[in-house]
Scaffold this motif. Structure first.
Motif: not given
Length: 431
Positions: A66-91
């Motif tokens: 879904a992210f890939n499809d959205v990024v491809d269709a993103l309007p040129e004027e839109t400023q987009l950021g991506i943040r994740v949670l729970g993505a690095t700590y395995k303990g």
């Protein structure tokens, strides 16, 4: 939550107030078209995203597509950021895992290749610090005069509270940062649904449950496109007072405030004779409240006379309550003059209202355990236009000719009907 015609409203406010003496009313912020829409996608990458229950695929793989499809269709004027949670700590150290949130793509013009590569490397790992991620995403987007949007995609409730994500959403809304949080639930249960609904309602956002890859992709695209349509329509933050004398003076526009349970908040609006005040208020129910509640909007004169009121009430869980009113200075003065003539024994002069006090009241009561602060979100829309004269009523003194014509027409109709009836009866008897 309201339709806005902000530019025209501001212009009308300036024209209406230049002829008034006294302080200049606070005006709603003007449009700032030069600032592009700013959106941050917040993705849950906690361990539960490994579950393969959406179209036979894992939740994380569906989200990545879904992210890939959205990024491809993103309007040129839109400023987009991506943040994740729970993505690095395995303990298993919860204290450490509940700090696990990172911005993998900064908010700005999108490098599509970089953004898709960053999302493709994500693997479900740890805890679910939704509240912390929302607070961090708000900081990523920064402040400004226009609305920022966060799109939260998660499959589970926060496992790290405090901070409670719903309370974080209320705090962000109360700061007047013009921030909207839309939430998307991947195969959510009832508890997750309630939490995501609360987050969205607190900021004026929306909640959607996505049960397939197509639903998730379509909804994210829709929300990103909506950011481009709504980012310039942020209401101006204003603080109402507890009395008319100290209330802020407002020009036409759209305003946002917060009101505590069972509170009255006052605002003032200049209205000249020959003008009509149009006002509406909406209150969002961003937390559970007791049944049987209402919102009341009143317009009062400077001497305390109530001019007009509007109300809305509910008895169950609703998203928004709204009330509106219209009042014309000319019409009210005529009514007041009639009242004075009818009661000649009282010599109290009629006070011509040039400043109308708007009073917003509510009868909400919090359920046990529900936070009372910050107050409930309020959106107030004000417009002042040229008064539309009421249509003239029928004047019997000028209508004698019409009355005579109607009388004659009635008599002729009765006479003709009687003759036709006698003819029909006579014909029927002969046959």
């Amino acid at each position: 939550m309201i339709n806005f015609r902000r530019s025209a409203a501001v212009l009308l406010g300036l024209l209406a107030t230049t002829a008034l003496t006294g302080p200049v009313p606070a005006a709603a912020d003007e449009e700032q078209a030069a600032e592009p829409p700013r959106v941050e996608l917040v993705l849950d990458v906690s361990g539960s995203m490994r579950a393969a229950d959406i179209d036979g695929r894992s939740r994380i793989s569906v989200a990545q597509q879904a992210f890939n499809d959205v990024v491809d269709a993103l309007p040129e004027e839109t400023q987009l950021g991506i943040r994740v949670l729970g993505a690095t700590y395995k303990g298993k150290d919860k204290k450490v895992g509940c700090q696990d949130t990172q911005q993998i793509v900064p908010v700005g013009p999108v490098d599509r290749t970089r953004a898709k590569a960053a999302v493709a490397t994500l693997r479900p790992t740890g805890f679910t610090p939704v509240g912390l991620a929302l607070r961090s995403a708000a900081q990523d987007l920064g402040a400004g005069a226009t609305t920022r949007r966060i799109v939260l995609i998660t499959d589970g409730e926060d496992t790290c509270a405090p901070p409670d994500p719903c309370q974080v959403a209320r705090e962000l809304a109360a700061q007047g940062t013009s921030l909207v949080v839309d939430t998307l639930g991947l195969a959510p249960d009832e508890k997750v649904r309630r939490q995501l609904l609360c987050i969205a309602a607190a900021t004026g956002g929306t909640y959607t449950a996505a049960q397939s890859a197509d639903e998730l992709t379509g909804r994210i695209k829709q929300l990103v496109e909506r950011a481009g349509d709504t980012h310039t329509r942020a209401p101006t933050v204003v603080g109402g007072a507890d009395a008319c004398d100290s209330a802020p003076l407002l020009a036409p526009g759209v305003y946002a405030d917060r009101e505590a349970f069972s509170e009255h908040r006052y605002y003032r609006v200049p209205v000249r004779p020959g003008q009509e005040l149009r006002a509406s208020v909406s209150m969002a129910l961003d937390r559970p409240v007791n049944r049987d509640y209402g919102v009341l909007l009143r317009a009062t004169a400077a001497d305390g006379r109530e001019l007009v009121r509007g109300a809305d009430a509910g008895s169950g869980r609703a998203d928004v309550l709204s009330a509106g009113l219209r009042w014309s200075a000319t019409a009210d003065d005529e009514d007041a003059a009639d009242d004075e003539n009818a009661t000649a024994e009282t010599s109290t002069p009629v006070v011509e209202p040039t400043t109308v006090c708007l009073v917003v009241s509510n009868s909400f009561a919090a359920r046990p355990g529900t936070a009372a602060t910050p107050g409930m979100p309020v959106e107030l829309t004000i417009d002042v236009v040229a008064a539309a004269g009421a249509p003239d009523g029928p004047d019997l003194g000028r209508g004698w000719v019409l009355l005579a014509l109607l009388t004659v027409a009635g008599l002729l109709t009765g006479l003709i009907a009687g003759l036709l009836t006698r003819w029909w009866v006579a014909t029927w008897r002969e046959n």
